[in-house]
Design a protein around this motif. Structure first.
Motif, PDB file in Angstrom:
ATOM      1  N   PHE A  29      43.681  52.734  39.873  1.00 32.80           N
ATOM      2  CA  PHE A  29      44.323  51.421  39.875  1.00 32.80           C
ATOM      3  C   PHE A  29      43.606  50.437  40.796  1.00 32.80           C
ATOM      4  CE2 PHE A  29      47.629  54.752  39.381  1.00 32.80           C
ATOM      5  CZ  PHE A  29      47.844  54.577  38.020  1.00 32.80           C
ATOM      6  N   VAL A  30      42.326  50.683  41.093  1.00 35.10           N
ATOM      7  CA  VAL A  30      41.556  49.752  41.908  1.00 35.10           C
ATOM      8  C   VAL A  30      41.209  48.524  41.081  1.00 35.10           C
ATOM      9  CG1 VAL A  30      40.592  51.513  43.434  1.00 35.10           C
ATOM     10  CG2 VAL A  30      39.434  50.962  41.279  1.00 35.10           C
ATOM     11  N   SER A  31      41.000  47.427  41.765  1.00 36.65           N
ATOM     12  CA  SER A  31      40.585  46.198  41.089  1.00 36.65           C
ATOM     13  C   SER A  31      39.061  46.170  40.990  1.00 36.65           C
ATOM     14  CB  SER A  31      41.072  44.986  41.875  1.00 36.65           C
ATOM     15  OG  SER A  31      40.488  44.960  43.177  1.00 36.65           O
ATOM     16  N   PRO A  32      38.510  45.456  40.007  1.00 30.37           N
ATOM     17  CA  PRO A  32      37.045  45.381  39.853  1.00 30.37           C
ATOM     18  C   PRO A  32      36.431  44.341  40.779  1.00 30.37           C
ATOM     19  CG  PRO A  32      38.099  44.196  38.080  1.00 30.37           C
ATOM     20  CD  PRO A  32      39.208  44.786  38.892  1.00 30.37           C
ATOM     21  N   ASN A  77      33.222  39.175  39.682  1.00 30.88           N
ATOM     22  CA  ASN A  77      33.742  38.213  40.671  1.00 30.88           C
ATOM     23  C   ASN A  77      34.435  38.962  41.793  1.00 30.88           C
ATOM     24  OD1 ASN A  77      35.695  38.244  38.059  1.00 30.88           O
ATOM     25  ND2 ASN A  77      36.916  38.275  39.953  1.00 30.88           N
ATOM     26  N   GLY A  78      34.723  38.240  42.873  1.00 31.26           N
ATOM     27  CA  GLY A  78      35.472  38.807  43.969  1.00 31.26           C
ATOM     28  C   GLY A  78      36.960  38.675  43.730  1.00 31.26           C
ATOM     29  N   TYR A  79      37.763  39.147  44.690  1.00 30.81           N
ATOM     30  CA  TYR A  79      39.212  39.106  44.493  1.00 30.81           C
ATOM     31  C   TYR A  79      39.748  37.687  44.587  1.00 30.81           C
ATOM     32  CZ  TYR A  79      44.078  40.579  44.678  1.00 30.81           C
ATOM     33  OH  TYR A  79      45.408  40.757  44.391  1.00 30.81           O
ATOM     34  N   ASN A  80      39.200  36.911  45.485  1.00 35.33           N
ATOM     35  CA  ASN A  80      39.671  35.532  45.649  1.00 35.33           C
ATOM     36  C   ASN A  80      38.581  34.517  45.361  1.00 35.33           C
ATOM     37  OD1 ASN A  80      42.370  36.114  46.502  1.00 35.33           O
ATOM     38  ND2 ASN A  80      41.541  36.740  48.494  1.00 35.33           N
ATOM     39  N   THR A  81      37.451  34.942  44.844  1.00 35.81           N
ATOM     40  CA  THR A  81      36.352  34.025  44.556  1.00 35.81           C
ATOM     41  C   THR A  81      35.812  34.322  43.154  1.00 35.81           C
ATOM     42  OG1 THR A  81      34.647  35.491  45.446  1.00 35.81           O
ATOM     43  CG2 THR A  81      35.727  33.988  46.993  1.00 35.81           C
ATOM     44  N   ASN A  82      35.036  33.370  42.650  1.00 37.48           N
ATOM     45  CA  ASN A  82      34.390  33.548  41.356  1.00 37.48           C
ATOM     46  C   ASN A  82      32.947  34.010  41.499  1.00 37.48           C
ATOM     47  OD1 ASN A  82      36.695  32.727  39.867  1.00 37.48           O
ATOM     48  ND2 ASN A  82      36.160  30.554  40.184  1.00 37.48           N
ATOM     49  N   ILE A  84      46.383  41.736  47.979  1.00 33.94           N
ATOM     50  CA  ILE A  84      47.304  40.645  48.273  1.00 33.94           C
ATOM     51  C   ILE A  84      48.030  40.211  47.001  1.00 33.94           C
ATOM     52  CG2 ILE A  84      47.472  38.275  49.117  1.00 33.94           C
ATOM     53  CD1 ILE A  84      44.975  38.820  50.798  1.00 33.94           C
ATOM     54  N   THR A  85      49.329  40.059  47.114  1.00 31.77           N
ATOM     55  CA  THR A  85      50.156  39.625  45.987  1.00 31.77           C
ATOM     56  C   THR A  85      50.136  38.097  45.892  1.00 31.77           C
ATOM     57  OG1 THR A  85      51.606  41.527  46.241  1.00 31.77           O
ATOM     58  CG2 THR A  85      52.459  39.672  44.979  1.00 31.77           C
ATOM     59  N   SER A  86      49.808  37.608  44.695  1.00 31.83           N
ATOM     60  CA  SER A  86      49.747  36.164  44.472  1.00 31.83           C
ATOM     61  C   SER A  86      50.950  35.716  43.655  1.00 31.83           C
ATOM     62  CB  SER A  86      48.458  35.800  43.735  1.00 31.83           C
ATOM     63  OG  SER A  86      48.457  34.429  43.376  1.00 31.83           O
ATOM     64  N   PHE A  87      51.450  34.489  43.950  1.00 32.23           N
ATOM     65  CA  PHE A  87      52.543  33.899  43.181  1.00 32.23           C
ATOM     66  C   PHE A  87      52.045  32.814  42.221  1.00 32.23           C
ATOM     67  CE2 PHE A  87      55.113  35.693  46.651  1.00 32.23           C
ATOM     68  CZ  PHE A  87      56.078  36.342  45.902  1.00 32.23           C
ATOM     69  N   ASP A  88      50.726  32.742  42.085  1.00 32.87           N
ATOM     70  CA  ASP A  88      50.160  31.771  41.155  1.00 32.87           C
ATOM     71  C   ASP A  88      50.165  32.399  39.758  1.00 32.87           C
ATOM     72  OD1 ASP A  88      48.806  29.901  39.745  1.00 32.87           O
ATOM     73  OD2 ASP A  88      47.064  29.827  41.085  1.00 32.87           O
ATOM     74  N   MET A  89      51.192  32.100  38.986  1.00 31.78           N
ATOM     75  CA  MET A  89      51.365  32.745  37.694  1.00 31.78           C
ATOM     76  C   MET A  89      50.518  32.115  36.600  1.00 31.78           C
ATOM     77  SD  MET A  89      55.483  33.410  37.718  1.00 31.78           S
ATOM     78  CE  MET A  89      56.252  34.269  39.095  1.00 31.78           C
ATOM     79  N   LEU A  90      49.751  31.104  36.938  1.00 29.91           N
ATOM     80  CA  LEU A  90      48.936  30.451  35.928  1.00 29.91           C
ATOM     81  C   LEU A  90      47.455  30.768  36.066  1.00 29.91           C
ATOM     82  CD1 LEU A  90      50.619  26.908  35.879  1.00 29.91           C
ATOM     83  CD2 LEU A  90      51.001  28.819  34.299  1.00 29.91           C
ATOM     84  N   ASN A  91      46.982  30.835  37.311  1.00 32.49           N
ATOM     85  CA  ASN A  91      45.544  30.961  37.525  1.00 32.49           C
ATOM     86  C   ASN A  91      45.115  32.332  38.031  1.00 32.49           C
ATOM     87  OD1 ASN A  91      45.128  28.184  36.858  1.00 32.49           O
ATOM     88  ND2 ASN A  91      45.875  27.651  38.920  1.00 32.49           N
ATOM     89  N   ALA A  92      46.032  33.141  38.478  1.00 27.42           N
ATOM     90  CA  ALA A  92      45.664  34.440  39.038  1.00 27.42           C
ATOM     91  C   ALA A  92      45.271  35.423  37.935  1.00 27.42           C
ATOM     92  CB  ALA A  92      46.816  35.006  39.858  1.00 27.42           C
ATOM     93  N   GLU A  93      44.438  36.408  38.327  1.00 19.74           N
ATOM     94  CA  GLU A  93      44.045  37.456  37.385  1.00 19.74           C
ATOM     95  C   GLU A  93      45.206  38.435  37.187  1.00 19.74           C
ATOM     96  OE1 GLU A  93      41.317  37.515  35.714  1.00 19.74           O
ATOM     97  OE2 GLU A  93      40.261  35.877  36.710  1.00 19.74           O
ATOM     98  N   ASP A  94      45.126  39.216  36.123  1.00 10.87           N
ATOM     99  CA  ASP A  94      46.219  40.129  35.786  1.00 10.87           C
ATOM    100  C   ASP A  94      46.398  41.255  36.802  1.00 10.87           C
ATOM    101  OD1 ASP A  94      46.687  38.678  33.477  1.00 10.87           O
ATOM    102  OD2 ASP A  94      45.290  39.892  32.286  1.00 10.87           O
TER     103      ASP A  94
END
Length: 579
Positions: A363-366, A273-278, A412-422
Motif C-alpha cells: 500500500f505504498v505510494s509511488p 512525481n513526488g507526494y506533494n510536487t509534480n 499526510i491526509t489531504s482534504f482537497d477532494m478535487l486536486n489530490a491524487e487517489d
C-alpha cells in the motif's frame, strides 16, 4: 703301627696345648659373646625327591585290578533323510513411494478466494531438466466497514533450466509477475461521503520481469557465481531496474585460503512525481563490495575473521563513498552438541528498492525516496544446542545500529477532494529514514519427535532508539510464532501456523489547508492470527485439503486504516502426475 699311634697322640696333645693357650690369651683382650652366622638356605637338586606316581603299599594283601572289556553291538540302518540347502533370510522391504515430477493445486474459499499452483518438470536427459511454475492467489474482497474496493490478485510464472555436468552445474531462470492491490484504507472521516469515495480509482498494479543464472564449480578456486536482472514498475508511471552480480572465490595466500565474496549491485529508477510536487523523483547508485574471510578451526572453536569493504557511487547526487564493516563470527562447542556458544559482529550496506518496499507493504505510494541503509554493525551472542536428539533450542541477543533505516509511515491526509491524487487521503504509506538502534532478544525451540510430528516455537522482543523520529514507526515490540506439522496416519495429515505481533506506532498527519499539518501518534493494537489445515491422501496422486485462516476472527489492522479479512475458509485438491 705303634709308631703311627704314637705320632697321632703327640699331634693331638700339641694341638690341645696350642688351643688352650690361644683361649687364655683371647680372654685377656676380647669380651665373651655369642656370634650367630645365618646363611640363607639354598636348596639343591639333591635335597628334593620325586613323589612316585603310584605309591607303594605295605598292605599285607593287595587286590589286583579287574580287567574290563567293552563290547559294541553295531548294525547298519537305512536312512532316507536328505538335508535341505540353506537359504539366506530375507527382509521385508517397504514398497517404495512413487514420486511424481509434476503437480497441480486448486482451491476456492470465502471472500471469493481462488488459489492455484502448477509445477511442470521435464527431464531432457540424465543431466538436463526444464521446469515451469505458475501460481495465482486472488480474492474478491468484502471486508466489513471498508469504503473502497479491497480485492487483490497476485500471479506469477517462472521457467527454469538446469544442467549438471561433471565439474560444474548451472541454472537459468526467467519469470514474470503481476500484482494488483487497492488503496482501500481511508480514514473514518470519509465514511459519510459516498459520492466522493465512488469517484476514487484506488487500483495500484505492479509488474515484474526478471532473468538470472547461477553456476557452481567443483574443485576450483572459483566456487560459484550468479547474476539477476529485474525490471519492476507499476501503473502509475514508476519504473526500476536492478542488476546484481555475486561471486565466491578462494584466494590462496602462502599456505592459507581466504574465502572472498564479491558483489556488484546496480539500482536505477524513478517516479513520475513526488507526494506533494509534480517533479519527478529519480534515484540510483552502484555498489561494489568485497568481503574476504579467513576461517580458523581449532578443536571445538571455529573462528571466522574478515572485513567487508564497499564502494558506492550515487549517480543522482554525484557522490562517492567508501564503507568498511567488521565481519567476525565465532562458534565454540562447550558440551558437544548440547551446548554451543556463538557470537559475532558484522555490518552491511543494504540496497533498498521499490520492489522490496512494495513486497513488504503493497500500500505504498509511488512517490518514495529510496536510499541504501548503512548498517554500521550487528553484534550478537547466543547459545544453541540439543536437549535431546529430538529437541533443539536457540537463545540469542543482538544489538544493531542502522544509519538511514527505512521506516513506513502513513502519508499526510489531504482534504482537497478535487486536486489530490487517489492515494493522498490517508490511504497510502511513504518511507522516512532515521538512525535507529535496536536491542533484540529471541528464543526458539524445535521438536522433531519423528518424521510424522514437528513443532517449532519462536519469540522475539525488541527495543528501539531513534534520533530524529519520535518512534520507530510500524516496528513491533514483540513477535511470536508457532508451526506444527503432524502426519496423523498414512492418509491423514494436519498442520497449524500461529502468529502474534505486538503493538506498533504510526503517525496520523492531516493537512486541513487552514491550520497546516497536524500530526497525532496512533497506537496499533497487537494481533493474533491462527491458521490451520487438514488433508487426506485419497491415493498416491490425489489429495484433498481444507484450510481455515484467521480463526480468531479478528479484523486486526496490520497497517493503519487497513483491516484484514476475518475468518477465512478454503478447500481444494492437489493432483500429482507424470507425462
Amino acid at each position: 703301627m705303634r709308631k703311627h699311634i704314637k705320632n697321632i697322640i703327640s699331634a693331638i696333645f700339641v694341638l690341645s696345648v696350642a688351643f688352650g693357650f690361644s683361649q687364655k690369651k683371647s680372654n685377656d683382650t676380647i669380651n665373651t659373646g655369642v656370634i650367630d652366622v645365618v646363611k640363607p638356605y639354598t636348596p639343591t637338586i639333591s635335597d628334593a625327591f620325586k613323589v612316585k606316581e603310584v605309591p607303594s603299599t605295605n598292605d599285607e594283601t593287595t587286590q589286583a585290578k579287574k580287567e574290563i572289556k567293552y563290547n559294541i553291538f553295531s548294525f547298519p540302518v537305512a536312512s532316507t533323510f536328505t538335508p535341505a540347502k540353506g537359504k539366506a533370510a530375507t527382509v521385508d522391504k517397504a514398497k517404495p513411494i512413487k514420486l511424481y515430477d509434476n503437480y497441480a493445486t486448486l482451491g476456492v474459499g470465502t471472500y471469493t478466494t481462488i488459489l492455484g499452483d502448477v509445477y511442470l518438470n521435464h527431464a531432457i536427459n540424465r543431466n538436463e531438466s526444464f521446469g515451469t511454475y505458475i501460481s495465482h492467489h486472488s480474492s474478491g474482497g468484502g471486508i466489513e466497514n471498508v469504503l473502497l474496493d479491497d480485492n487483490f490478485s497476485d500471479s506469477k510464472i517462472n521457467i527454469n533450466y538446469a544442467s549438471r555436468l561433471r565439474d560444474l552445474s548451472w541454472n537459468a531462470e526467467a519469470g514474470f509477475g503481476y500484482q494488483r492491490y487497492n488503496w482501500y484504507g481511508l480514514p473514518e472521516n470519509y465514511a459519510n461521503n459516498e459520492a466522493f469515495t465512488n469517484t476514487l480509482d484506488v487500483n495500484h498494479s505492479f509488474f515484474d520481469a526478471h532473468f538470472g543464472s547461477d553456476i557452481t564449480f567443483e574443485d576450483t578456486y572459483i566456487n560459484s557465481a550468479s547474476f539477476l536482472f529485474r525490471r519492476f514498475g507499476d501503473n502509475q508511471g514508476s519504473g526500476e531496474n536492478r542488476f546484481t552480480f555475486k561471486g565466491k572465490v578462494d584466494v590462496p595466500i602462502n599456505d592459507y585460503e581466504i574465502a572472498t565474496n564479491v558483489v556488484v549491485d546496480y539500482l536505477g529508477g524513478g517516479f513520475a512525481n513526488g507526494y506533494n510536487t509534480n517533479s519527478e523523483i529519480n534515484y540510483g547508485n552502484i555498489q561494489v563490495g568485497i568481503s574476504p574471510t579467513y576461517e580458523l578451526i581449532e578443536d571445538d572453536l571455529t573462528l571466522q575473521l574478515g572485513v567487508s569493504l564497499f564502494y558506492m557511487n550515487d549517480r543522482e547526487a554525484n557522490d562517492s563513498k567508501i564503507y568498511l564493516y567488521p565481519n567476525i563470527t565465532a562458534t565454540y562447542r562447550l558440551v558437544n552438541d548440547v551446548l554451543i556458544a556463538y557470537g559475532g559482529i558484522q555490518g552491511d550496506l543494504k540496497q533498498n528498492s521499490y520492489y522490496g518496499f512494495a513486497n513488504e507493504n503493497p500500500f505504498v505510494s509511488p512517490t518514495l525516496s529510496i536510499t541504501p541503509t548503512d548498517q554500521l554493525y550487528n553484534a550478537y551472542v547466543g547459545l544453541k544446542g540439543k536437549v535431546t536428539s529430538n529437541v533443539s533450542y536457540n537463545v540469542s541477543g543482538r544489538y544493531l545500529a542502522d544509519r538511514s533505516k527505512a521506516l513506513f509511515i502513513n502519508n499526510i491526509t489531504s482534504f482537497d477532494m478535487l486536486n489530490a491524487e487517489d492515494y493522498q487521503y490517508g490511504n497510502s504509506f511513504g518511507v522516512v529514514y532515521d538512525d535507529v538502534k535496536t536491542l533484540g532478544l529471541s528464543g526458539e525451540i524445535n521438536v522433531d519427535v519423528n518424521r510424522n510430528f514437528k513443532l517449532a516455537l519462536k519469540g522475539e522482543t525488541f527495543s528501539y532508539t531513534t534520533d530524529d523520529q519520535a518512534e520507530a514507526w510500524n516496528l513491533p515490540d514483540f513477535k511470536g510464532s508457532m508451526f506444527l506439522d503432524y502426519q496423523i496416519s498414512e492418509k491423514w495429515f494436519a498442520g497449524a501456523n500461529l502468529f502474534y505481533v505486538g503493538k506498533r506506532k504510526d503517525l496520523l498527519s492531516v493537512d486541513d489547508n487552514i491550520m497546516g499539518i497536524v500530526s497525532t501518534e496512533i497506537d496499533l493494537d497487537s494481533y493474533f492470527d491462527a491458521n490451520v489445515h487438514v488433508g487426506y491422501h485419497v491415493n498416491n496422486q490425489l489429495s484433498i485439503f481444507a484450510k481455515a485462516n484467521n480463526m480468531a476472527n479478528q479484523g486486526y489492522q496490520k497497517w493503519q486504516n487497513y483491516p484484514v479479512q476475518s475468518a477465512q475458509f478454503l478447500a481444494g485438491a492437489t493432483y500429482k502426475f507424470d507425462f
